[in-house]
Scaffold this motif. Sequence first.
Motif, short mmCIF file in Angstrom:
data_model
loop_
_atom_site.label_atom_id
_atom_site.label_comp_id
_atom_site.label_asym_id
_atom_site.label_seq_id
_atom_site.Cartn_x
_atom_site.Cartn_y
_atom_site.Cartn_z
N ASP A 1 0.86 -1.19 0.00
CA ASP A 1 0.00 0.00 0.00
C ASP A 1 0.90 1.23 0.00
OD1 ASP A 1 -2.42 -1.35 0.14
OD2 ASP A 1 -2.59 -1.21 2.32
N MET A 2 0.37 2.36 -0.48
CA MET A 2 1.16 3.59 -0.43
C MET A 2 0.67 4.44 0.73
SD MET A 2 3.78 5.02 -1.59
CE MET A 2 4.22 4.48 -3.24
N GLU A 3 1.63 4.93 1.51
CA GLU A 3 1.28 5.69 2.71
C GLU A 3 1.55 7.19 2.46
OE1 GLU A 3 2.25 3.29 6.31
OE2 GLU A 3 3.38 2.08 4.89
N LEU B 1 0.08 3.97 -6.54
CA LEU B 1 0.46 5.36 -6.79
C LEU B 1 -0.75 6.24 -6.58
CD1 LEU B 1 2.82 4.91 -9.87
CD2 LEU B 1 3.48 5.41 -7.52
N GLN B 2 -0.49 7.45 -6.06
CA GLN B 2 -1.57 8.36 -5.67
C GLN B 2 -1.61 9.57 -6.61
OE1 GLN B 2 0.67 8.62 -2.19
NE2 GLN B 2 -0.80 7.63 -0.83
N SER B 3 -2.75 9.75 -7.27
CA SER B 3 -2.85 10.82 -8.28
C SER B 3 -2.77 12.22 -7.67
CB SER B 3 -4.16 10.69 -9.05
OG SER B 3 -4.16 9.47 -9.73
N VAL C 1 -4.69 5.14 -7.24
CA VAL C 1 -5.73 5.68 -6.34
C VAL C 1 -5.63 7.20 -6.36
CG1 VAL C 1 -5.64 3.67 -4.79
CG2 VAL C 1 -4.25 5.68 -4.26
N LYS C 2 -6.67 7.85 -5.80
CA LYS C 2 -6.59 9.33 -5.73
C LYS C 2 -5.65 9.76 -4.60
CE LYS C 2 -11.14 10.20 -7.71
NZ LYS C 2 -12.47 10.79 -7.52
N GLY C 3 -5.63 9.02 -3.50
CA GLY C 3 -4.77 9.37 -2.36
C GLY C 3 -5.61 9.73 -1.15
N ALA C 4 -5.22 9.19 0.03
CA ALA C 4 -6.09 9.29 1.21
C ALA C 4 -5.50 10.06 2.38
CB ALA C 4 -6.45 7.87 1.67
N ASP D 1 -6.67 20.84 -5.06
CA ASP D 1 -7.93 20.98 -5.78
C ASP D 1 -8.41 19.61 -6.30
OD1 ASP D 1 -9.89 21.70 -7.48
OD2 ASP D 1 -8.61 22.83 -8.87
N LYS D 2 -9.62 19.21 -5.90
CA LYS D 2 -10.13 17.87 -6.27
C LYS D 2 -10.21 17.66 -7.78
CE LYS D 2 -14.18 14.86 -5.71
NZ LYS D 2 -13.49 13.67 -6.17
N ALA D 3 -10.60 18.73 -8.51
CA ALA D 3 -10.75 18.58 -9.97
C ALA D 3 -9.41 18.21 -10.61
CB ALA D 3 -11.29 19.87 -10.57
N ALA E 1 -8.34 1.63 -8.88
CA ALA E 1 -9.00 1.58 -7.56
C ALA E 1 -9.73 2.89 -7.29
CB ALA E 1 -7.97 1.29 -6.48
N THR E 2 -11.04 2.85 -7.45
CA THR E 2 -11.86 4.03 -7.19
C THR E 2 -13.32 3.61 -7.06
OG1 THR E 2 -12.52 6.20 -8.03
CG2 THR E 2 -12.14 4.53 -9.70
N GLN E 3 -14.08 4.42 -6.33
CA GLN E 3 -15.53 4.24 -6.27
C GLN E 3 -16.21 5.33 -7.07
OE1 GLN E 3 -13.86 2.08 -2.99
NE2 GLN E 3 -13.89 4.29 -2.94
N ASP E 4 -15.45 6.10 -7.84
CA ASP E 4 -15.97 7.24 -8.58
C ASP E 4 -16.63 6.74 -9.88
OD1 ASP E 4 -16.29 9.52 -10.20
OD2 ASP E 4 -14.69 10.54 -9.11
N ALA F 1 -13.25 10.72 6.13
CA ALA F 1 -12.85 11.96 5.47
C ALA F 1 -13.21 11.96 3.98
CB ALA F 1 -11.35 12.17 5.65
N GLU F 2 -13.25 10.76 3.39
CA GLU F 2 -13.58 10.69 1.96
C GLU F 2 -15.02 11.07 1.67
OE1 GLU F 2 -10.43 7.14 1.26
OE2 GLU F 2 -12.54 6.67 1.47
N ARG F 3 -15.86 10.91 2.68
CA ARG F 3 -17.27 11.17 2.42
C ARG F 3 -17.89 11.84 3.64
NH1 ARG F 3 -22.23 7.92 1.91
NH2 ARG F 3 -23.45 8.94 0.27
#
Length: 320
Positions: free
Chosen positions: A147-149, A175-177, A199-202, A213-215, A238-241, A304-306
């Motif tokens: 996992d990426m931390e 990798l985290q975008s 992933v987007k990154g957590a 910026d999320k966009a 890996a996304t729920q989007d 935090a994601e939601r």
Amino acid sequence: MFTRNLILKTSSLKPVERMVRSSAIFRPLVSRFIAGDSLEESLKACQTVLEKGIKVTLDYLGENTATEAEALAAKATYIQMLDRIATVPAFAAFTKNPPAGKIQADPLNISIKLTQCGLDQGEAFAEANYREVLSVAAKHGNFVRLDMEASDYTERTLAMIERVWPEYTNTGTVLQSYLYRTDDDLERMIAIGARVRIVKGAYLEPAAVAFPDKAKVDDAYVRQAKRLLTAGFYPAIATQDETIINELNTFVRKESIEKSSFEFQMLYGIRRDLQEGLVAEGYNVRVYVPFGDSWYPYFTRRLAERPANMMFMAKSLFKG
Ligand SMILES: Cc1cc2nc3c(=O)[nH]c(=O)nc-3n(C[C@H](O)[C@H](O)[C@H](O)COP(=O)(O)OP(=O)(O)OC[C@H]3O[C@@H](n4cnc5c(N)ncnc54)[C@H](O)[C@@H]3O)c2cc1C
């Protein structure tokens, strides 16, 4: 992003952690995201997932060990997980008759964290633990994802993959975008042929290293996922989007990319409808199933994601 950062900051305060850990009000939400305290409990949850035609990656919760003894105990658990997975019928059947070709969509693998292997206690120490886990996984024909931390660990995680490669090719990373550096890191992993989960990154990251910026994160995610779909080795999207998933599926059809050459990944307890819908359309889907009693940091990242999750908790608190 503001709400997300606020939740991550607030939840890192010790009194908040004590309150969340000790209050029964949070339990239903905790058990939505976490499959159980023990390996056997989590394997029951995995069985239900596997029966739906969905693959699993199992995660023993915990990060940033404080002592070498803690890291050695975590390593022992990782090895126990791999030994136990080898006896799960779906896994045993897969290793007996692996599908033809070089892509091996193993039904049940594990995801681990380098800081749980003792990275804070020393790089050589963590590497020795990681290599031991990889050698047990190789014996069973299984795969281990790092996992990426937080961004302090990004370079050390990628360098670790490069060091064990090609002795161990049964590993890959994430990798985290949201990080500015990820386009370059993607090429590094593509160059050696390591499996990448995008992933987007957590984590809570400063604007010096990550898009605030999320966009911009979403744009980077789509670009990097497309790059992986065309040049990566069995990437994990890996996304729920749902909007992003639809856009990528259109891309897959347009570019005639084989559905078997990649997989979607989602988190346990989130968007089961979407997971099952993708399986019905013939896509590989894997769910990340966490277990163990060190659930707090993982749980707060999910909150935090939601922000709606947070609202649900706040309402329960006032009702109680
Ligand atoms: C399999 C997997 C492994 C991961 N591994 C890592 C890792 O190693 N390192 C790392 O930094 N991050 C990791 N992540 C987390 C990732 O970085 C994101 O924080 C997380 O996936 C939420 O982003 P999203 O892509 O779903 O998009 P978002 O834009 O955050 O969410 C899109 C939609 O998905 C749904 N959703 C998302 N999160 C939740 C939630 N918690 N509860 C309810 N609904 C939700 C909502 O409908 C939301 O509108 C992982 C994610 C997955 C799916």
